[in-house]
Enzyme design. Structure first.
Site, short mmCIF file in Angstrom:
data_model
loop_
_atom_site.label_atom_id
_atom_site.label_comp_id
_atom_site.label_asym_id
_atom_site.label_seq_id
_atom_site.Cartn_x
_atom_site.Cartn_y
_atom_site.Cartn_z
N PRO A 131 4.26 -0.37 6.00
CA PRO A 131 4.50 -0.84 4.64
C PRO A 131 5.68 -0.14 3.98
CG PRO A 131 2.18 -0.33 4.98
CD PRO A 131 2.92 0.22 6.15
N CYS A 132 6.35 -0.86 3.10
CA CYS A 132 7.37 -0.26 2.24
C CYS A 132 6.66 0.33 1.04
CB CYS A 132 8.37 -1.32 1.78
SG CYS A 132 9.69 -0.68 0.74
N GLN A 133 6.66 1.66 0.95
CA GLN A 133 5.94 2.35 -0.12
C GLN A 133 6.87 3.37 -0.79
OE1 GLN A 133 2.97 3.50 2.91
NE2 GLN A 133 1.42 2.74 1.51
N ASN B 250 10.57 -3.02 8.96
CA ASN B 250 10.11 -2.97 7.58
C ASN B 250 10.77 -4.10 6.80
OD1 ASN B 250 9.24 -1.97 4.92
ND2 ASN B 250 8.94 0.00 5.96
#
Length: 400
Positions: free
Chosen positions: A81-83, A122
């Site tokens: 995930p892009c966090q 991503n």
């Protein structure tokens, strides 16, 4: 070099399938898939059904796994995930990333196992996140790689621009240890030439010689915390980080092969349940343009706008990016006019699998139909990994 692989955040096995399509010699020595807050671990069960029950395929929270216990491997792969990747100093504990942010699980695996090569996927907004400090999150990642002795090449790839039937844009990140033969062979090569002629992506994903824009920066930093606090940079869709420098440019895809379109993946004799019947007006309204007045938490008034989405989706073009909400009643769901019946309908689970290059009924392994759509909205395009696998085969065969 042995083609040993560890796969993190494995999902239903897109990396595994893509690499295996490029060569049967890839040996997946360990894999992890875990769906938090879900009792049924459907994606993991799908993975096991296709690749066999294996004590080294683990269905457990990656944050609770001792990274030293992961088998040695030469290639680490995963989509994550892009966090928010910001970090902070925590006294005697040293650097600490935000709890639950999965990048740090990758980082800790790299520290523990030191694989020679890494391939990650991503969403492309990673390069611009967060909005308040553009490029910081990717800068933190690059700093982590640099500290561990890696160089990195990245490329944003829209699958449709290389012949696949979905306009799915993702950033792929290829990292390689500076002591590999692959890295030594690139010593002295200009960064621009690396991207255009000698780098990881150029053979399978060619680009035009013309450069829209480019930028470079010295990448010297006191610590990863320094990057988190102070770094901001405009990363473009391609680039290199190596030897204390970053070079990035906006490249233009160049593809001369055949293009697959949405119509090429459609089934015939589709079940009646996928047709819209009397719901056409509601769908048309959802997909229309919108301007809504809203107020932010700080009291600032602004206009939220959404553009129009074609209704129905044209089938003589590649499909739009598929989301995890595919098939539910929302504006992002594909609605097509079935060429066989002339009526409007949703895509079937098999058609969604085909959009990502999976075999028909790949996710028909006991999970609900709704979750089949969810898995495909999370998946990568298998054919892109197969192409990258072709390049990795050459790299591994040339290693000592």
């Amino acid at each position: 070099m042995d083609k040993t692989v560890v796969e993190l955040f494995a999902g239903v096995g897109g990396f595994h399938l893509g690499l295996k399509k490029s060569s049967d010699n890839w040996n997946f020595v360990w894999a992890n898939q875990w769906e938090p807050s879900r009792k049924a671990q459907d994606a993991f069960q799908c993975y096991m059904q296709h690749f066999g029950k294996n004590e080294f395929y683990i269905n457990k929270d990656i944050g609770k796994i001792d990274k030293e216990q992961i088998p040695n491997h030469n290639l680490l792969v995963g989509g994550f995930p892009c966090q928010d990747y910001s970090v902070a100093a925590t006294g005697a504990q040293g650097m600490q990333g935000k709890k639950g942010v999965l990048w740090w699980e990758i980082y800790n695996t790299l520290k523990a196992k030191n694989p020679s090569f890494v391939l990650l996927e991503n969403v492309d907004r990673l390069l611009k996140s967060p909005a308040s400090q553009r490029g910081r999150d990717f800068g933190v990642m690059l700093a982590c790689f640099s500290q561990l002795g890696y160089s990195v090449e990245w490329r944003v790839i829209n699958a449709a621009e290389y012949g696949f039937p979905q306009r799915r844009r993702r950033v792929f990140i290829f990292a390689f240890k500076d002591n590999t033969k692959y890295s030594r062979n690139l010593i002295g090569v200009e960064f621009k030439d690396l991207i255009h002629t000698k780098g990881f992506f150029q053979n399978q994903f060619p680009i035009h010689e013309d450069i829209k824009t480019s930028n470079g920066i010295d990448f010297n930093f006191d610590s990863i915390i320094d990057i988190s606090d102070n770094f901001s940079f405009i990363f473009k869709n391609s680039g290199i980080m190596s030897s204390g420098n970053i070079y990035t440019e906006e490249t233009i895809p160049k593809y001369d092969g055949e293009f697959m379109l949405l119509k090429d993946i459609l089934e015939t004799d589709v079940d009646e349940k996928y047709y819209l019947n009397g719901e056409l007006d509601k769908w048309k309204a959802m997909k229309g343009p919108k301007k809504i007045q809203r107020t932010s938490k700080t009291g600032h008034a602004y206009t939220f706008s959404e553009g129009q989405i074609a209704f129905p989706d044209p089938i003589d073009k590649p499909g739009r990016t598929m989301l995890t909400s595919e098939s539910s009643k929302n504006r992002s769901t594909h609605i097509i006019e079935d060429p066989q019946t002339g009526r409007r309908r949703k895509l079937t689970p098999i058609e969604c699998e085909r959009l990502n290059g999976f075999d028909d009924n790949w996710t028909n392994t006991g999970m609900s139909e709704r979750f089949r759509y969810f898995c495909m909205g999370n998946a990568l395009v298998v054919g892109l990994v197969e192409k990258m696998g072709n390049t990795l085969n050459e790299i591994f065969n040339n290693e000592e």
